[in-house]
Write a protein that holds these residues in place. Structure first.
Motif, PDB file in Angstrom:
ATOM      1  N   LEU A 129     -23.049  39.955  30.861  1.00  0.00           N
ATOM      2  CA  LEU A 129     -21.967  39.630  31.792  1.00  0.00           C
ATOM      3  C   LEU A 129     -22.170  40.281  33.157  1.00  0.00           C
ATOM      4  CD1 LEU A 129     -18.837  39.753  29.461  1.00  0.00           C
ATOM      5  CD2 LEU A 129     -19.916  37.731  30.476  1.00  0.00           C
ATOM      6  N   LEU A 130     -22.729  41.484  33.192  1.00  0.00           N
ATOM      7  CA  LEU A 130     -22.937  42.173  34.466  1.00  0.00           C
ATOM      8  C   LEU A 130     -24.034  41.537  35.311  1.00  0.00           C
ATOM      9  CD1 LEU A 130     -22.440  45.907  33.412  1.00  0.00           C
ATOM     10  CD2 LEU A 130     -20.876  44.438  34.740  1.00  0.00           C
ATOM     11  N   VAL A 131     -24.851  40.707  34.711  1.00  0.00           N
ATOM     12  CA  VAL A 131     -25.898  40.000  35.453  1.00  0.00           C
ATOM     13  C   VAL A 131     -25.325  38.811  36.220  1.00  0.00           C
ATOM     14  CG1 VAL A 131     -27.977  38.581  35.143  1.00  0.00           C
ATOM     15  CG2 VAL A 131     -27.757  40.731  33.925  1.00  0.00           C
ATOM     16  N   LEU A 132     -24.194  38.285  35.754  1.00  0.00           N
ATOM     17  CA  LEU A 132     -23.614  37.099  36.381  1.00  0.00           C
ATOM     18  C   LEU A 132     -23.245  37.355  37.835  1.00  0.00           C
ATOM     19  CD1 LEU A 132     -21.224  35.919  33.526  1.00  0.00           C
ATOM     20  CD2 LEU A 132     -23.518  35.053  34.046  1.00  0.00           C
ATOM     21  N   ASP A 133     -23.573  36.392  38.674  1.00  0.00           N
ATOM     22  CA  ASP A 133     -23.173  36.435  40.084  1.00  0.00           C
ATOM     23  C   ASP A 133     -23.124  35.009  40.610  1.00  0.00           C
ATOM     24  OD1 ASP A 133     -25.817  35.647  40.696  1.00  0.00           O
ATOM     25  OD2 ASP A 133     -26.426  37.650  41.309  1.00  0.00           O
ATOM     26  N   GLY A 134     -22.980  34.846  41.889  1.00  0.00           N
ATOM     27  CA  GLY A 134     -22.866  33.520  42.478  1.00  0.00           C
ATOM     28  C   GLY A 134     -24.087  32.641  42.290  1.00  0.00           C
ATOM     29  N   HIS A 135     -25.233  33.244  42.041  1.00  0.00           N
ATOM     30  CA  HIS A 135     -26.466  32.481  41.835  1.00  0.00           C
ATOM     31  C   HIS A 135     -26.790  32.304  40.360  1.00  0.00           C
ATOM     32  CE1 HIS A 135     -27.281  32.625  46.095  1.00  0.00           C
ATOM     33  NE2 HIS A 135     -27.046  33.926  46.072  1.00  0.00           N
ATOM     34  N   ARG A 136     -26.251  33.170  39.524  1.00  0.00           N
ATOM     35  CA  ARG A 136     -26.498  33.106  38.074  1.00  0.00           C
ATOM     36  C   ARG A 136     -25.150  33.164  37.376  1.00  0.00           C
ATOM     37  NH1 ARG A 136     -30.440  38.080  38.476  1.00  0.00           N
ATOM     38  NH2 ARG A 136     -28.548  38.696  39.479  1.00  0.00           N
ATOM     39  N   CYS A 137     -24.529  32.025  37.236  1.00  0.00           N
ATOM     40  CA  CYS A 137     -23.219  31.974  36.594  1.00  0.00           C
ATOM     41  C   CYS A 137     -23.210  30.862  35.551  1.00  0.00           C
ATOM     42  CB  CYS A 137     -22.130  31.767  37.630  1.00  0.00           C
ATOM     43  SG  CYS A 137     -20.482  32.028  36.928  1.00  0.00           S
ATOM     44  N   ASP A 138     -24.138  30.965  34.607  1.00  0.00           N
ATOM     45  CA  ASP A 138     -24.301  29.957  33.571  1.00  0.00           C
ATOM     46  C   ASP A 138     -23.798  30.535  32.249  1.00  0.00           C
ATOM     47  OD1 ASP A 138     -25.109  28.049  31.776  1.00  0.00           O
ATOM     48  OD2 ASP A 138     -27.235  28.146  32.287  1.00  0.00           O
ATOM     49  N   PHE A 139     -22.734  29.956  31.722  1.00  0.00           N
ATOM     50  CA  PHE A 139     -22.151  30.426  30.465  1.00  0.00           C
ATOM     51  C   PHE A 139     -22.760  29.742  29.246  1.00  0.00           C
ATOM     52  CE2 PHE A 139     -17.867  31.229  32.819  1.00  0.00           C
ATOM     53  CZ  PHE A 139     -18.395  32.361  33.410  1.00  0.00           C
ATOM     54  N   SER A 140     -23.727  28.847  29.434  1.00  0.00           N
ATOM     55  CA  SER A 140     -24.228  28.048  28.314  1.00  0.00           C
ATOM     56  C   SER A 140     -24.902  28.878  27.223  1.00  0.00           C
ATOM     57  CB  SER A 140     -25.182  26.954  28.813  1.00  0.00           C
ATOM     58  OG  SER A 140     -26.320  27.508  29.430  1.00  0.00           O
ATOM     59  N   SER A 165     -16.203  42.719  37.759  1.00  0.00           N
ATOM     60  CA  SER A 165     -16.918  41.457  37.928  1.00  0.00           C
ATOM     61  C   SER A 165     -15.992  40.258  37.746  1.00  0.00           C
ATOM     62  CB  SER A 165     -18.063  41.352  36.911  1.00  0.00           C
ATOM     63  OG  SER A 165     -18.587  40.042  36.901  1.00  0.00           O
ATOM     64  N   PRO A 166     -15.769  39.489  38.805  1.00  0.00           N
ATOM     65  CA  PRO A 166     -14.941  38.291  38.649  1.00  0.00           C
ATOM     66  C   PRO A 166     -15.611  37.253  37.750  1.00  0.00           C
ATOM     67  CG  PRO A 166     -15.889  38.375  40.851  1.00  0.00           C
ATOM     68  CD  PRO A 166     -16.223  39.675  40.178  1.00  0.00           C
ATOM     69  N   TYR A 167     -16.935  37.261  37.688  1.00  0.00           N
ATOM     70  CA  TYR A 167     -17.663  36.319  36.838  1.00  0.00           C
ATOM     71  C   TYR A 167     -17.450  36.661  35.367  1.00  0.00           C
ATOM     72  CZ  TYR A 167     -19.624  35.329  41.346  1.00  0.00           C
ATOM     73  OH  TYR A 167     -19.747  35.011  42.676  1.00  0.00           O
ATOM     74  N   ALA A 168     -17.495  37.948  35.047  1.00  0.00           N
ATOM     75  CA  ALA A 168     -17.213  38.379  33.680  1.00  0.00           C
ATOM     76  C   ALA A 168     -15.772  38.060  33.320  1.00  0.00           C
ATOM     77  CB  ALA A 168     -17.495  39.875  33.527  1.00  0.00           C
ATOM     78  N   GLU A 169     -14.870  38.291  34.242  1.00  0.00           N
ATOM     79  CA  GLU A 169     -13.466  37.996  33.979  1.00  0.00           C
ATOM     80  C   GLU A 169     -13.265  36.509  33.683  1.00  0.00           C
ATOM     81  OE1 GLU A 169      -9.013  38.833  35.749  1.00  0.00           O
ATOM     82  OE2 GLU A 169     -10.719  38.993  37.109  1.00  0.00           O
ATOM     83  N   ALA A 170     -13.948  35.652  34.440  1.00  0.00           N
ATOM     84  CA  ALA A 170     -13.849  34.213  34.203  1.00  0.00           C
ATOM     85  C   ALA A 170     -14.360  33.863  32.810  1.00  0.00           C
ATOM     86  CB  ALA A 170     -14.633  33.453  35.265  1.00  0.00           C
ATOM     87  N   PHE A 171     -15.450  34.486  32.404  1.00  0.00           N
ATOM     88  CA  PHE A 171     -15.976  34.226  31.059  1.00  0.00           C
ATOM     89  C   PHE A 171     -14.988  34.688  29.990  1.00  0.00           C
ATOM     90  CE2 PHE A 171     -18.270  35.471  27.238  1.00  0.00           C
ATOM     91  CZ  PHE A 171     -18.878  34.263  26.921  1.00  0.00           C
ATOM     92  N   LEU A 172     -14.393  35.840  30.178  1.00  0.00           N
ATOM     93  CA  LEU A 172     -13.451  36.362  29.188  1.00  0.00           C
ATOM     94  C   LEU A 172     -12.201  35.487  29.090  1.00  0.00           C
ATOM     95  CD1 LEU A 172     -13.943  40.152  29.901  1.00  0.00           C
ATOM     96  CD2 LEU A 172     -14.752  38.865  27.910  1.00  0.00           C
ATOM     97  N   VAL A 173     -11.752  34.964  30.214  1.00  0.00           N
ATOM     98  CA  VAL A 173     -10.633  34.014  30.170  1.00  0.00           C
ATOM     99  C   VAL A 173     -11.057  32.769  29.392  1.00  0.00           C
ATOM    100  CG1 VAL A 173      -9.210  32.450  31.571  1.00  0.00           C
ATOM    101  CG2 VAL A 173      -9.509  34.849  32.263  1.00  0.00           C
TER     102      VAL A 173
END
Length: 193
Positions: A129-140, A165-173
């Motif tokens: 999850l900490l790797v996720l960012d605007g360029h790497r935001c693939d939940f597949s 991390s907003p990206y991690a938060e999005a995944f958790l939601v």
């Protein structure tokens, strides 16, 4: 199991044996750790945690075992190839130095024909999850991981460790909305706000 997965497992056995023979502490992480814990197979690479002071020695041990060293543009890992299989020697993933304490959290598990230290599912999820960012935001890849290993993951710890991390938060939601985990298991940040 695919041919690529078979090759990765052969590589995993080879590198685990070489690192043990060289007396280098390591722990399996990433997609292969997910697979070792009962999650979906991966066809990407073998990710191993090593301490920074052991990274060059680990690469040398793997080259001596028949792997070839490769340049890494990043300064937080070293790379080797076993045939076409990539092995990443991570010594500072997500800017967090690998320590003996971190490696102590690994659990010995049988993977293919070898027993080796495997990081807990919670720690692997946090790292991914900490790797996720605007360029790497693939939940597949993360969704099958979360689905398969949800009972092994401490979701509160994941929420706390990825709170910035907003990206991690999005995944958790998303995993809550898909009923993969109960909302109260990941709601630490919202209730603390």
């Amino acid at each position: 199991m695919s041919g690529v997965q078979d090759e990765l497992l052969r590589t995993l056995v080879k590198v685990a044996n070489a690192l043990r023979a060289a007396d280098i502490r390591f722990a399996l992480t990433g997609g292969c750790a997910v697979y070792a814990r009962g999650g979906p197979a991966t066809e990407h690479d073998v990710d191993l945690l090593v301490k920074e002071e052991d990274a060059a020695k680990a690469r040398s041990a793997l080259v001596a075992a028949g792997c070839r060293a490769a340049d890494a543009p990043e300064n937080w890992l070293l790379k080797v190839y076993d045939g076409d299989s990539l092995v990443d020697l991570l010594h500072r993933p997500n800017e967090i130095p690998v320590t003996d304490d971190m490696l102590d959290h690994a659990e010995e598990l049988a993977v293919s024909s070898v027993s080796l230290p495997v990081m807990p599912a919670t720690e692997v999820m946090i790292s991914k999850l900490l790797v996720l960012d605007g360029h790497r935001c693939d939940f597949s890849e993360l969704l099958p991981f979360a689905r398969a290993l949800r009972e092994q993951i401490d979701w509160r710890k994941v929420r706390e460790s990825t709170a910035d991390s907003p990206y991690a938060e999005a995944f958790l939601v998303l995993v809550e909305r898909l009923d993969l985990v109960a909302p109260q298991l990941t709601s630490v940040r919202r209730s603390a706000s």
